[in-house]
Design a protein around this motif. Structure first.
Motif, PDB file in Angstrom:
ATOM      1  N   UNK A 181      22.124  -0.597  18.071  1.00  0.00           N
ATOM      2  CA  UNK A 181      23.523  -0.320  17.734  1.00  0.00           C
ATOM      3  C   UNK A 181      24.223  -1.566  17.179  1.00  0.00           C
ATOM      4  N   UNK A 182      23.756  -2.749  17.589  1.00  0.00           N
ATOM      5  CA  UNK A 182      24.335  -3.975  17.049  1.00  0.00           C
ATOM      6  C   UNK A 182      24.002  -4.125  15.566  1.00  0.00           C
ATOM      7  N   UNK A 183      22.788  -3.721  15.191  1.00  0.00           N
ATOM      8  CA  UNK A 183      22.397  -3.797  13.783  1.00  0.00           C
ATOM      9  C   UNK A 183      23.128  -2.757  12.949  1.00  0.00           C
ATOM     10  N   UNK A 184      23.358  -1.582  13.528  1.00  0.00           N
ATOM     11  CA  UNK A 184      24.158  -0.571  12.835  1.00  0.00           C
ATOM     12  C   UNK A 184      25.550  -1.125  12.564  1.00  0.00           C
ATOM     13  N   UNK A 185      26.175  -1.740  13.581  1.00  0.00           N
ATOM     14  CA  UNK A 185      27.516  -2.312  13.408  1.00  0.00           C
ATOM     15  C   UNK A 185      27.502  -3.455  12.389  1.00  0.00           C
ATOM     16  N   UNK A 186      26.432  -4.245  12.414  1.00  0.00           N
ATOM     17  CA  UNK A 186      26.305  -5.361  11.482  1.00  0.00           C
ATOM     18  C   UNK A 186      26.330  -4.854  10.042  1.00  0.00           C
ATOM     19  N   UNK A 187      25.575  -3.791   9.777  1.00  0.00           N
ATOM     20  CA  UNK A 187      25.522  -3.232   8.415  1.00  0.00           C
ATOM     21  C   UNK A 187      26.821  -2.518   8.065  1.00  0.00           C
ATOM     22  N   UNK A 188      27.406  -1.813   9.029  1.00  0.00           N
ATOM     23  CA  UNK A 188      28.653  -1.087   8.770  1.00  0.00           C
ATOM     24  C   UNK A 188      29.753  -2.024   8.273  1.00  0.00           C
ATOM     25  N   UNK A 189      29.762  -3.245   8.812  1.00  0.00           N
ATOM     26  CA  UNK A 189      30.789  -4.208   8.426  1.00  0.00           C
ATOM     27  C   UNK A 189      30.572  -4.782   7.037  1.00  0.00           C
ATOM     28  N   UNK A 190      29.399  -4.533   6.470  1.00  0.00           N
ATOM     29  CA  UNK A 190      29.046  -5.170   5.201  1.00  0.00           C
ATOM     30  C   UNK A 190      28.724  -4.191   4.081  1.00  0.00           C
ATOM     31  N   UNK A 191      28.804  -2.878   4.353  1.00  0.00           N
ATOM     32  CA  UNK A 191      28.410  -1.897   3.349  1.00  0.00           C
ATOM     33  C   UNK A 191      29.364  -0.715   3.345  1.00  0.00           C
ATOM     34  N   UNK A 192      29.320   0.025   2.234  1.00  0.00           N
ATOM     35  CA  UNK A 192      30.095   1.261   2.140  1.00  0.00           C
ATOM     36  C   UNK A 192      29.641   2.235   3.212  1.00  0.00           C
ATOM     37  N   UNK A 193      30.529   3.149   3.592  1.00  0.00           N
ATOM     38  CA  UNK A 193      30.276   4.052   4.711  1.00  0.00           C
ATOM     39  C   UNK A 193      29.026   4.900   4.514  1.00  0.00           C
ATOM     40  N   UNK A 194      28.730   5.289   3.262  1.00  0.00           N
ATOM     41  CA  UNK A 194      27.577   6.153   3.038  1.00  0.00           C
ATOM     42  C   UNK A 194      26.258   5.370   2.985  1.00  0.00           C
TER      43      UNK A 194
END
Length: 530
Positions: free
Chosen positions: A486-499
């Motif tokens: 879940x930390x990696x999901x959050x890491x990517x969410x902060x750096x990429x478009x939602x889709x």
């Protein structure tokens, strides 16, 4: 270019027969040694009925016998068939059925009853076996068998043949630049293997491109970390060693400890290989920061290189990894980062550029109709030049689909910027469509690689009842690091478009890859286990 690699080799025999050509553990073969042994093997092949145009299948690891057999076949006007030593008899059967070789050369350590049965019902009329412990005396137990196996029943031993015909020379045959030198297999769009016909002209161009682009010469030593059956090994190791009259260091297969020993023993100055090799070296506690000091130039191809990986490697060893882009069908390099420069990072994709056209190569980005696209627009990379194969072995349908008007359609999607730097986004077939939006796995992987805990990453699309597809990432971790999915999901969410960001992340021990370091996305889609 009218000269072939065989012409180059013959010139080396005349000009520098005592120059070291192949190093294998504690064994060294000079140019003259390779000429003598390949002459003997060529006479032995002729004695067995091998003639011009016949195919010699090579089922070998990175051993001197591979180079010797390649040159022996070329001296007879024959064609080598490169076979991945990791393939099973069932997989080999398909390649044999397609290329119909008359002779099969295998490591005795890889020869099995199942393989013998496969060859018995094929076009093969003669099997020659050879041992991985030949041409050296170190017998390094880390990668080599403890002792020489007895010659398998029904096969001829290469060493015995060479001893029997030693001192004899084959009838001198001239090969033309358009003659096929090697059939190198690549996967087809339908899953059926396709045999790219790398001609003598193609191979000479590939070797000369590496030599001239990286400024290699007779004082250089090449570290052979790429598989010789692969086009990188063919052009970036064998052909360039002959073209530059440089020596080539082989060590059966890649092993960190063995590779370090070979570096200490022979002080190689150049290597090219999959980025996974350099990731392994950078993440090994056994590798000191000055261990690679002799390697003045390092290049990597076969798989995309994340910018973060290049930065980490350079910080650790002080050597910049030059991107190289090529394919089996391009006989290796068509794009690369020039010496003395650094690849820029794409402003939109954050992907590291794969370089600019190498010497005689022409590259452009095209749309679905084949029309060239302007800078900045996404399309398929198309390539033209003397390194492009004329087609696939006995496969006009695949040839006509891949090569149109002299341009090879690579299947790779990318763009070129205003300064002429090319950027590879991903393979067309790997694109993920999320709620109608296009997501390229490479872009997600590049973001993941910026996380300190990530060793390797592979991204695929998985079915989603709402979005059609969604993004899933598989990652392996660097030694000493821990992180929750879940930390990696959050890491990517902060750096990429939602889709774009992965909805799922799975941590695995190893990302499945081919022998040349490419991620096996099909295996990821099927799921991998820890």
């Amino acid at each position: 270019m009218s000269e072939t690699v065989l012409d180059m080799f013959r010139r080396n025999v005349t000009d520098a027969p005592d120059s070291p050509m192949l190093a294998y553990f504690d064994g060294v073969l000079t140019v003259g040694d390779v000429d003598r042994v390949s002459n003997a093997l060529a006479v032995a092949l002729t004695d067995g009925g091998f003639t011009r145009g016949d195919r010699l299948a090579l089922y070998l690891q990175n051993v001197p016998q591979y180079v010797i057999a390649l040159i022996a076949a070329w001296k007879l006007g024959g064609i080598a068939v490169a076979i991945n030593p990791m393939l099973t008899p069932r997989e080999i059967d398909k390649l044999i059925a397609d290329s119909t070789p008359t002779t099969f050369l295998a490591l005795s350590e890889l020869y099995s009853d199942d393989l013998a049965t496969t060859l018995d019902r094929s076009s093969v009329t003669r099997v020659i076996t050879t041992s991985a412990v030949d041409f050296q005396h170190a017998n390094d137990a880390r990668v080599l068998p403890a002792e020489r196996l007895s010659t398998p029943v029904g096969t001829d031993d290469l060493t015995d043949l060479v001893d029997h015909f030693d001192g004899q020379t084959p009838e001198v045959l001239m090969v033309t630049p358009d003659d096929v030198a090697v059939i190198t297999y690549t996967s087809g769009t339908t899953g059926v293997p396709k045999g790219a016909m790398n001609t003598h002209h193609n191979v000479a161009t590939g070797g000369s491109a590496y030599r001239d682009w990286f400024g290699l010469g007779a004082d250089d030593v090449i570290l052979g970390v790429a598989p010789l059956f692969h086009v990188t090994g063919l052009s970036g190791h064998i052909a360039v060693a002959i073209a530059a009259r440089a020596s080539l260091v082989l060590s059966y297969r890649f092993d960190i400890g063995v590779t370090l020993d070979m570096i200490r023993a022979y002080a190689p100055t150049f290597t090219v290989g999959a980025i996974t090799v350099f990731i392994a070296l950078a993440n090994s506690a056994d590798v000191t920061n000055d261990a690679l000091s002799s390697l003045a130039t390092i290049a990597s191809g076969g798989a995309p290189i994340p910018a973060a990986t290049v930065e980490r490697f350079e910080t650790r060893f002080g050597v910049y990894v030059h991107n190289v882009y090529g394919m089996t069908e391009t006989t290796s390099p068509v794009l690369s980062v020039p010496m003395g420069t650094r690849a820029p990072v794409g402003a939109e994709t954050e992907a590291l550029s794969v370089g600019v056209p190498v010497l005689s190569a022409e590259v452009r980005v095209v749309d679905e109709t084949g029309a060239a696209l302007p800078a900045g627009q996404l399309g398929e990379l198309a390539v033209r030049g003397p390194q492009i194969v004329p087609g696939y072995w006995r496969n006009e349908i695949e040839t006509s689909a891949a090569i149109k008007g002299g341009w090879l359609l690579t299947g790779d999607v990318g763009y070129v910027d205003d300064d002429g730097w090319y950027y590879l986004v991903d393979r067309k077939k790997d694109m993920i469509v999320v709620s109608g939006y296009k997501v390229w796995p490479r872009e997600v992987e590049d973001v993941l690689y910026t996380h300190d805990a990530i060793l390797e990453a592979g991204v695929v699309g998985i079915p989603d009842p709402y979005r059609g597809e969604t993004v899933k990432a598989y990652v392996s971790l660097r030694d000493g690091f821990t992180v929750e999915p879940h930390e990696l999901v959050d890491f990517c969410r902060a750096r990429m478009a939602a889709y774009k960001y992965p909805r799922e992340v799975e941590i695995v021990d190893v990302i499945p890859k081919t022998a040349t370091g490419k991620i096996l996305r099909r295996s990821l889609r099927d799921g991998v286990s820890r």
